[in-house]
Design a protein around this motif. Structure first.
Motif, PDB file in Angstrom:
ATOM      1  N   GLU A 171      19.549  -6.558   5.476  1.00 40.23           N
ATOM      2  CA  GLU A 171      18.154  -6.817   5.819  1.00 40.23           C
ATOM      3  C   GLU A 171      17.216  -6.181   4.799  1.00 40.23           C
ATOM      4  N   GLN A 172      16.252  -6.964   4.353  1.00 46.42           N
ATOM      5  CA  GLN A 172      15.194  -6.434   3.509  1.00 46.42           C
ATOM      6  C   GLN A 172      14.020  -6.083   4.408  1.00 46.42           C
ATOM      7  N   ARG A 173      13.642  -4.821   4.428  1.00 45.98           N
ATOM      8  CA  ARG A 173      12.569  -4.389   5.314  1.00 45.98           C
ATOM      9  C   ARG A 173      11.210  -4.802   4.736  1.00 45.98           C
ATOM     10  N   CYS A 174      10.400  -5.397   5.577  1.00 45.56           N
ATOM     11  CA  CYS A 174       9.057  -5.813   5.187  1.00 45.56           C
ATOM     12  C   CYS A 174       8.055  -5.257   6.188  1.00 45.56           C
ATOM     13  N   GLY A 175       6.816  -5.204   5.750  1.00 44.40           N
ATOM     14  CA  GLY A 175       5.722  -4.869   6.637  1.00 44.40           C
ATOM     15  C   GLY A 175       4.811  -6.073   6.749  1.00 44.40           C
ATOM     16  N   PRO A 176       3.694  -5.942   7.436  1.00 50.19           N
ATOM     17  CA  PRO A 176       2.801  -7.096   7.613  1.00 50.19           C
ATOM     18  C   PRO A 176       2.175  -7.606   6.320  1.00 50.19           C
ATOM     19  N   TYR A 177       2.270  -6.817   5.218  1.00 50.21           N
ATOM     20  CA  TYR A 177       1.677  -7.255   3.948  1.00 50.21           C
ATOM     21  C   TYR A 177       2.722  -7.463   2.853  1.00 50.21           C
ATOM     22  N   GLY A 178       3.983  -7.455   3.232  1.00 48.20           N
ATOM     23  CA  GLY A 178       5.018  -7.709   2.247  1.00 48.20           C
ATOM     24  C   GLY A 178       6.032  -6.585   2.149  1.00 48.20           C
ATOM     25  N   MET A 179       6.790  -6.620   1.049  1.00 41.07           N
ATOM     26  CA  MET A 179       7.882  -5.666   0.867  1.00 41.07           C
ATOM     27  C   MET A 179       7.526  -4.533  -0.100  1.00 41.07           C
ATOM     28  N   ASP A 180       6.247  -4.439  -0.518  1.00 42.99           N
ATOM     29  CA  ASP A 180       5.869  -3.483  -1.555  1.00 42.99           C
ATOM     30  C   ASP A 180       5.089  -2.296  -1.013  1.00 42.99           C
ATOM     31  N   ASP A 181       5.358  -1.134  -1.574  1.00 43.56           N
ATOM     32  CA  ASP A 181       4.515   0.048  -1.393  1.00 43.56           C
ATOM     33  C   ASP A 181       3.721   0.227  -2.679  1.00 43.56           C
ATOM     34  N   ILE A 182       2.395   0.321  -2.544  1.00 46.07           N
ATOM     35  CA  ILE A 182       1.514   0.334  -3.725  1.00 46.07           C
ATOM     36  C   ILE A 182       0.650   1.588  -3.706  1.00 46.07           C
ATOM     37  N   GLU A 183       0.560   2.242  -4.861  1.00 44.71           N
ATOM     38  CA  GLU A 183      -0.281   3.436  -4.967  1.00 44.71           C
ATOM     39  C   GLU A 183      -0.805   3.556  -6.392  1.00 44.71           C
ATOM     40  N   PHE A 184      -2.064   3.995  -6.506  1.00 47.81           N
ATOM     41  CA  PHE A 184      -2.671   4.212  -7.820  1.00 47.81           C
ATOM     42  C   PHE A 184      -2.361   5.631  -8.283  1.00 47.81           C
ATOM     43  N   LEU A 185      -1.904   5.737  -9.527  1.00 42.66           N
ATOM     44  CA  LEU A 185      -1.604   7.037 -10.131  1.00 42.66           C
ATOM     45  C   LEU A 185      -2.448   7.207 -11.384  1.00 42.66           C
ATOM     46  N   ILE A 186      -2.768   8.449 -11.741  1.00 46.75           N
ATOM     47  CA  ILE A 186      -3.582   8.692 -12.927  1.00 46.75           C
ATOM     48  C   ILE A 186      -3.189  10.006 -13.596  1.00 46.75           C
ATOM     49  N   SER A 187      -3.286   9.989 -14.898  1.00 48.84           N
ATOM     50  CA  SER A 187      -3.180  11.210 -15.693  1.00 48.84           C
ATOM     51  C   SER A 187      -4.466  11.272 -16.507  1.00 48.84           C
ATOM     52  N   ALA A 188      -5.335  12.208 -16.147  1.00 43.84           N
ATOM     53  CA  ALA A 188      -6.656  12.251 -16.774  1.00 43.84           C
ATOM     54  C   ALA A 188      -6.624  12.925 -18.136  1.00 43.84           C
ATOM     55  N   ASN A 189      -5.611  13.734 -18.395  1.00 41.07           N
ATOM     56  CA  ASN A 189      -5.560  14.502 -19.647  1.00 41.07           C
ATOM     57  C   ASN A 189      -4.215  14.316 -20.335  1.00 41.07           C
ATOM     58  N   PRO A 190      -4.191  14.395 -21.675  1.00 41.64           N
ATOM     59  CA  PRO A 190      -2.933  14.217 -22.419  1.00 41.64           C
ATOM     60  C   PRO A 190      -1.876  15.217 -21.939  1.00 41.64           C
ATOM     61  N   GLY A 191      -0.657  14.723 -21.769  1.00 43.01           N
ATOM     62  CA  GLY A 191       0.441  15.596 -21.372  1.00 43.01           C
ATOM     63  C   GLY A 191       0.558  15.824 -19.882  1.00 43.01           C
ATOM     64  N   SER A 192      -0.455  15.441 -19.116  1.00 43.59           N
ATOM     65  CA  SER A 192      -0.406  15.634 -17.666  1.00 43.59           C
ATOM     66  C   SER A 192       0.397  14.504 -17.030  1.00 43.59           C
ATOM     67  N   PRO A 193       1.197  14.812 -16.033  1.00 39.90           N
ATOM     68  CA  PRO A 193       2.005  13.767 -15.393  1.00 39.90           C
ATOM     69  C   PRO A 193       1.135  12.832 -14.548  1.00 39.90           C
ATOM     70  N   LEU A 194       1.632  11.661 -14.304  1.00 37.94           N
ATOM     71  CA  LEU A 194       0.949  10.719 -13.420  1.00 37.94           C
ATOM     72  C   LEU A 194       1.053  11.221 -11.985  1.00 37.94           C
ATOM     73  N   LEU A 195      -0.088  11.354 -11.354  1.00 35.62           N
ATOM     74  CA  LEU A 195      -0.120  11.869  -9.982  1.00 35.62           C
ATOM     75  C   LEU A 195      -1.109  11.034  -9.157  1.00 35.62           C
ATOM     76  N   PRO A 196      -0.996  11.088  -7.834  1.00 39.72           N
ATOM     77  CA  PRO A 196      -1.954  10.364  -6.982  1.00 39.72           C
ATOM     78  C   PRO A 196      -3.387  10.799  -7.263  1.00 39.72           C
ATOM     79  N   LEU A 197      -4.335   9.881  -7.081  1.00 38.75           N
ATOM     80  CA  LEU A 197      -5.742  10.143  -7.388  1.00 38.75           C
ATOM     81  C   LEU A 197      -6.283  11.372  -6.666  1.00 38.75           C
ATOM     82  N   ASP A 198      -5.904  11.552  -5.415  1.00 42.38           N
ATOM     83  CA  ASP A 198      -6.473  12.654  -4.640  1.00 42.38           C
ATOM     84  C   ASP A 198      -6.003  14.020  -5.100  1.00 42.38           C
ATOM     85  N   ARG A 199      -5.003  14.056  -5.990  1.00 39.87           N
ATOM     86  CA  ARG A 199      -4.477  15.339  -6.468  1.00 39.87           C
ATOM     87  C   ARG A 199      -5.045  15.748  -7.821  1.00 39.87           C
TER      88      ARG A 199
END
Length: 570
Positions: free
Chosen positions: A414-442
């Protein structure tokens, strides 16, 4: 496009009428002057929060109206109006909304009263209002999926998938009812059939209980009723043999006397006519009472039948609804019991067919989710690159932005789905060189978040037909070259959209095509907010105030004039 905004008794605004133009317009003014109040009045007009607290002190009602120009690109707005039988006049539509001190709000589109839900739905085609509340939506991961779907142009596909998915969920619920223990199923079925038999066997009709209660009251009070109606008849007709005069004999004599008097003095004619009318009315009442007396019959057998019937109805109410229920409630209970009994009775026959239907729906859901996932994966790459391209222009050249897309975990069966599909989506950002990609709120500061949202609005603006973009406090936490970059970007956006922006930065304001000033005025114990356009020397003075807080300093005025000349504001 928003052409006019008229505000009355809203917060600190006594009365303000503002004409808006195409292009880039900034709204400026000192802190606390009421800039956000003006945008708040627009949000209220577009279906936002309504509260008596928004009414100006000492007033009973606040009202905001706006005139919007609908061009050929406003297809969704025009379609909505057509569906709701509302016509635009000269390609324009007026929206009006009020809030009263009792908390009741009302709204009209083109003179037609609408609900708040309808108002919000229509307004969404006209104005995209960005404020701190929406900026915070970037911190809500659940909203990231919505932004990506808008960019990918698959909002309709996702809505269709959600409908398909919900259908599968409902079918699974029905199928799960097959898991009920067979003994419990049969017991429930027997109980339902017994209830249906009892209620149907009673042959109830709507309102029957009320009629029976009235009849029971009449029959059980026969003696008192006879005495009271007899006394009423006696007072009306009297007893001539006993020498007792009733009302009607008296009225007859009075009527004759006045008729004779009116023959002598015509001024008494109106009184005579009134007495005559009252006399005829009393005669009619007496006749009706006599008929009622003649029809009064004491029938103990009928009383017993009525009481027995009422007892049956009372027992059924108590058993299947409540003592305060109506016969309609009992009939509704029987209908619901029939539906459930039919479903339970047909479980065995339908199970195989339902299992096959669920299996087919699962395949359809998987195929649809997979197709959406493929489109999202492709769009996420483009969206990431587009966001970074805009951020680079807004002073975040080293920022890395990524739309992270991961498939929900599944297994071989079984492929688990939710009401909007099978994907989990999140925006990540690294604001400065060398910084890892992290969630916006962090990692994102207020200024960075403002620029990410502006970038988001920029790339999404090409995907919708909303003519007006409003930015409230987009310049939070920024200044210098970044402010200029944001101003230039807003200017670029205004080539295809009407852009309204509240700002406290002169470096953004000088780039605007139009400038509107909001000022606080105090008269006695009353404070109000004034709204008016500024141009020419007045605009120079306002830019000077924004630069240094001093609108009279020669140096500030010269600097302001130079900036306006340089960036085309003069």
């Amino acid at each position: 496009m928003l052409e006019e905004l008229d505000v009355q008794n809203f917060a600190l605004i006594d009365r303000a009428h503002v004409d808006f133009s195409e292009g880039f317009t900034v709204l400026s003014g000192e802190t606390g002057a009421g800039k956000s109040i003006l945008i708040g009045s627009l949000a209220f007009l577009l279906g936002g929060r309504a509260s008596p607290e928004q009414i100006r002190a000492g007033c009973h009602e606040a009202q905001v109206s706006g005139t919007f120009l609908l061009d050929a690109a406003s297809k969704e707005a025009l379609s909505w109006l057509s569906e709701h039988d509302i016509e635009a006049e000269d390609s324009r539509i007026i929206i009006r909304r009020t809030i009263k001190e009792n908390g009741k709000s009302s709204a009209w589109i083109g003179g037609v009263g609408v609900t708040r839900a309808d108002l919000s739905a229509f307004a969404s085609f006209l104005v995209d209002l960005h404020g701190q509340h929406e900026q915070q939506s970037l911190l809500k991961v659940a909203e990231h999926r919505r932004y990506l779907d808008i960019y990918a142009g698959i909002v309709g596909d996702v809505a269709a998938f959600t409908s398909l998915y919900n259908g599968l969920v409902e079918k699974r619920k029905i199928l799960s009812s097959f898991a009920i223990d067979e003994k419990a199923r049969q017991e429930r079925l027997d109980m339902l059939n017994f209830a249906i038999g009892e209620i149907d066997g009673a042959k109830l009709s709507e309102g029957e209980d009320e009629e029976l209660e009235a009849e029971e009251s009449r029959l059980s009070s026969y003696e008192k009723l006879c005495a009271d109606i007899g006394e009423a008849a006696h007072h009306l007709d009297g007893d001539d043999n006993a020498g007792e005069g009733g009302v009607i004999p008296c009225m007859r004599r009075l009527n004759s006397a006045l008729e004779r008097a009116a023959g002598s003095d015509p001024e008494l004619s109106s009184l005579s006519e009134r007495i005559q009318s009252a006399f005829y009315e009393l005669e009619d009442i007496s006749s009706e009472i006599q008929k009622y007396q003649q029809g009064l019959v004491y029938d103990p057998d009928r009383l017993a039948q009525v009481q027995e019937r009422l007892e049956l109805i009372y027992r059924l109410k108590k058993k299947y609804a409540s003592q305060a229920a109506s016969i309609g409630d009992l009939l509704a209970y029987a209908d619901g019991a029939r539906e459930e009994a039919a479903r339970l009775g047909g479980l065995t026959e339908d199970r195989s067919a339902l299992e096959a239907e669920v299996s087919e729906l699962e395949k359809q859901v998987y195929r649809a989710a997979k197709a959406i996932s493929v489109q999202r994966a492709e769009a996420s790459e483009r969206m990431s690159a587009a966001i970074m391209g805009v951020l680079a222009k807004l002073g975040m050249k080293n920022a890395v932005f990524k739309v992270s897309l991961t498939v929900k975990p599944g297994d071989a069966f079984e492929q688990r789905c939710g009401p909007y599909g099978m994907d989990d989506i999140e925006f990540l950002i690294s604001a400065n060189p060398g910084s890892p990609l992290l969630p916006l709120d962090r990692v994102a500061s207020g200024g960075e978040l403002s620029r990410v949202m502006l970038a988001m609005k920029t790339i999404l603006s090409a995907a919708d037909t909303t003519a007006t973009l409003v930015f409230d406090e987009i310049d939070t936490g920024i200044g210098g070259e970044i402010a200029v970059a944001i101003g230039e970007h807003l200017k670029k956006l205004s080539e295809n959209k009407q852009v309204l922006c509240i700002t406290h930065l002169a470096s953004i304001a000088v780039l605007a095509d139009n400038q509107i000033k909001i000022a606080k005025a105090v008269a006695g114990n009353s404070t109000s907010t004034d709204v008016f356009p500024v141009g020419g020397q007045e605009r120079v003075r306002e830019i000077a105030r924004m630069l240094s807080g001093d609108s009279d300093s020669q140096q500030s005025l010269e600097h302001a004039a130079a900036m306006l000349h340089r960036f085309g504001g003069m």
